[in-house]
Design a protein around this motif. Sequence first.
Motif, PDB file in Angstrom:
ATOM      1  N   GLU A  71      10.207  18.119  -0.736  1.00 15.03           N
ATOM      2  CA  GLU A  71      11.028  16.994   0.013  1.00 15.03           C
ATOM      3  C   GLU A  71      10.203  16.065   0.525  1.00 15.03           C
ATOM      4  N   LEU A  72       8.809  16.465   0.658  1.00 18.19           N
ATOM      5  CA  LEU A  72       7.810  15.396   1.065  1.00 18.19           C
ATOM      6  C   LEU A  72       7.614  14.312  -0.104  1.00 18.19           C
ATOM      7  N   GLU A  73       7.776  15.085  -1.287  1.00 15.21           N
ATOM      8  CA  GLU A  73       7.449  13.901  -2.547  1.00 15.21           C
ATOM      9  C   GLU A  73       8.661  13.117  -2.646  1.00 15.21           C
ATOM     10  N   LYS A  74       9.875  13.807  -2.349  1.00 13.31           N
ATOM     11  CA  LYS A  74      11.046  12.784  -2.466  1.00 13.31           C
ATOM     12  C   LYS A  74      10.960  11.800  -1.638  1.00 13.31           C
ATOM     13  N   GLY A  75      10.388  11.811  -0.664  1.00 11.23           N
ATOM     14  CA  GLY A  75      10.142  10.848   0.641  1.00 11.23           C
ATOM     15  C   GLY A  75       9.069  10.140   0.319  1.00 11.23           C
ATOM     16  N   ALA A  76       8.403  10.085  -0.909  1.00 14.42           N
ATOM     17  CA  ALA A  76       7.127   9.596  -1.090  1.00 14.42           C
ATOM     18  C   ALA A  76       6.116   9.590  -0.164  1.00 14.42           C
ATOM     19  N   PHE A  77       5.731  11.092   0.608  1.00 14.35           N
ATOM     20  CA  PHE A  77       4.922  11.036   1.619  1.00 14.35           C
ATOM     21  C   PHE A  77       3.560  10.577   1.243  1.00 14.35           C
ATOM     22  N   ARG A  78       3.095  11.113   0.275  1.00 10.71           N
ATOM     23  CA  ARG A  78       1.593  10.673  -0.379  1.00 10.71           C
ATOM     24  C   ARG A  78       1.455   8.846  -0.478  1.00 10.71           C
ATOM     25  N   GLY A  79       2.492   8.466  -1.275  1.00 14.41           N
ATOM     26  CA  GLY A  79       2.247   7.071  -1.335  1.00 14.41           C
ATOM     27  C   GLY A  79       2.516   6.223  -0.164  1.00 14.41           C
ATOM     28  N   THR A  80       3.399   6.663   0.817  1.00 15.65           N
ATOM     29  CA  THR A  80       3.549   6.043   1.967  1.00 15.65           C
ATOM     30  C   THR A  80       2.159   6.179   2.737  1.00 15.65           C
ATOM     31  N   LEU A  81       1.575   6.879   3.114  1.00 17.29           N
ATOM     32  CA  LEU A  81       0.230   7.310   3.557  1.00 17.29           C
ATOM     33  C   LEU A  81      -0.749   6.236   2.765  1.00 17.29           C
ATOM     34  N   ILE A  82      -0.825   6.313   1.529  1.00 12.80           N
ATOM     35  CA  ILE A  82      -1.821   5.530   0.727  1.00 12.80           C
ATOM     36  C   ILE A  82      -1.538   3.850   1.272  1.00 12.80           C
ATOM     37  N   ASN A  83      -0.056   3.565   1.074  1.00 12.31           N
ATOM     38  CA  ASN A  83       0.360   2.185   1.560  1.00 12.31           C
ATOM     39  C   ASN A  83      -0.147   1.954   2.851  1.00 12.31           C
ATOM     40  N   ALA A  84      -0.033   2.851   3.963  1.00 10.88           N
ATOM     41  CA  ALA A  84      -0.450   2.565   5.218  1.00 10.88           C
ATOM     42  C   ALA A  84      -1.825   2.142   5.302  1.00 10.88           C
ATOM     43  N   VAL A  85      -2.810   3.241   4.638  1.00 10.44           N
ATOM     44  CA  VAL A  85      -4.311   2.800   4.671  1.00 10.44           C
ATOM     45  C   VAL A  85      -4.462   1.268   4.285  1.00 10.44           C
ATOM     46  N   VAL A  86      -3.812   1.180   3.051  1.00 13.59           N
ATOM     47  CA  VAL A  86      -3.973  -0.277   2.150  1.00 13.59           C
ATOM     48  C   VAL A  86      -3.827  -1.509   3.336  1.00 13.59           C
ATOM     49  N   ALA A  87      -2.370  -1.458   3.995  1.00 11.88           N
ATOM     50  CA  ALA A  87      -1.771  -2.388   4.590  1.00 11.88           C
ATOM     51  C   ALA A  87      -2.698  -2.645   5.888  1.00 11.88           C
ATOM     52  N   ALA A  88      -3.017  -1.501   6.605  1.00 14.39           N
ATOM     53  CA  ALA A  88      -4.137  -1.437   7.689  1.00 14.39           C
ATOM     54  C   ALA A  88      -5.383  -2.227   7.268  1.00 14.39           C
ATOM     55  N   THR A  89      -5.890  -1.986   6.106  1.00 13.73           N
ATOM     56  CA  THR A  89      -7.281  -2.686   5.817  1.00 13.73           C
ATOM     57  C   THR A  89      -6.924  -4.014   5.492  1.00 13.73           C
ATOM     58  N   LYS A  90      -5.981  -4.429   4.758  1.00 20.22           N
ATOM     59  CA  LYS A  90      -5.497  -5.694   4.507  1.00 20.22           C
ATOM     60  C   LYS A  90      -5.487  -6.599   5.880  1.00 20.22           C
ATOM     61  N   ARG A  91      -4.583  -5.854   6.932  1.00 23.39           N
ATOM     62  CA  ARG A  91      -4.748  -6.641   8.293  1.00 23.39           C
ATOM     63  C   ARG A  91      -5.998  -6.810   8.971  1.00 23.39           C
ATOM     64  N   CYS A  92      -6.742  -5.810   8.611  1.00 29.49           N
ATOM     65  CA  CYS A  92      -8.042  -6.018   9.366  1.00 29.49           C
ATOM     66  C   CYS A  92      -8.852  -7.136   8.831  1.00 29.49           C
ATOM     67  N   ARG A  93      -8.856  -7.237   7.435  1.00 28.93           N
ATOM     68  CA  ARG A  93      -9.429  -8.257   6.681  1.00 28.93           C
ATOM     69  C   ARG A  93      -9.085  -9.708   7.323  1.00 28.93           C
ATOM     70  N   GLU A  94      -7.537  -9.758   7.380  1.00 26.51           N
ATOM     71  CA  GLU A  94      -6.973 -11.092   7.998  1.00 26.51           C
ATOM     72  C   GLU A  94      -7.469 -11.472   9.330  1.00 26.51           C
ATOM     73  N   LEU A  95      -7.657 -10.262  10.132  1.00 26.40           N
ATOM     74  CA  LEU A  95      -7.932 -10.462  11.425  1.00 26.40           C
ATOM     75  C   LEU A  95      -9.486 -10.749  11.824  1.00 26.40           C
ATOM     76  N   SER A  96     -10.397 -10.151  11.010  1.00 28.07           N
ATOM     77  CA  SER A  96     -11.833 -10.602  10.906  1.00 28.07           C
ATOM     78  C   SER A  96     -12.042 -12.043  10.410  1.00 28.07           C
ATOM     79  N   GLN A  97     -11.048 -12.577   9.644  1.00 27.55           N
ATOM     80  CA  GLN A  97     -11.155 -13.923   9.105  1.00 27.55           C
ATOM     81  C   GLN A  97     -10.987 -14.976  10.177  1.00 27.55           C
TER      82      GLN A  97
END
Length: 285
Positions: free
Chosen positions: A258-284
């Motif tokens: 059920e977790l894989e159907k909901g892309a659980f791992r992919g969503t967590l990976i995307n969350a870390v990448v998105a937060a990293t991108k936002r941090c980069r934007e804020l620091s610039q």
Amino acid sequence: ASKPTFHIHAILLRLLLLLLLLGFIGPGNLAESIARGVAASGVLPATAIRTAPHRRPERAEAFSSIGAHILETNAQVVDDSDVIVISVKPQIVRQVLVELKPLLSEEKLLVSIAAGIKMEDLQGWSGHRRFIRVMPNTPSAVGQAASVMCLGEMATENDENRVRSLFSAIGKVWTAEEKYFDAVTGLSGSGPAYIFLAIEAMADGGVAAGLPRDLALGLASQTVLGAATMVNKTGKHPGQLKDMVTSPAGTTITGIQELEKGAFRGTLINAVVAATKRCRELSQS
């Protein structure tokens, strides 16, 4: 043959730490967590810690309750400390460092825990090169921080060891190049919020399956703690630990499906990448 040498080094480091005076510029919540951890672990006696009053009197009182010295001004804290932690809000770091600049001698080691403020700026504003930047996260409040540090131009191996000992009092510490700090923010800085969401969702699942709310929440939080402890203590890959609890056609693999159907791992990976991108934007900005 190396073991006795290692023990001698450990003893010398301990003695050096015991002789240290540790100052905090800004007695905020995170600074208090560090001070409490350092004092409780015996890394430093509470009497070796000092800070100055804050606009909110209860912040200085919190330090006072540990046994730390409350001095009258930040200038006195700098003068009376060997290691000085810059623990003010990021937006006033520049102002504070410019004010302290005339007081900083080469003997002083500066440590910044201000989120998003780069080493280049810290060194430029303070005119000081003996700097270490540390990024802890909110579980420092319960002694389970994940802290990452990087060294300024003049920081020594001895400085690194001292700061590692101080921050080990509130959790685990890694050293990494500063170029990784945006990703550190996306993972360990923002990560506790992802896990809080997971605990809340698991507890809701327990309630949906018929458990009382308090029991569901207790089971969910303890299960996350236990699973994280297994990863840390066993040294086994999380995938290996997952396989150990996943029997053929059983309950766990059904839940994982059920977790894989909901892309659980992919969503967590995307969350870390998105937060990293936002941090980069804020620091610039």
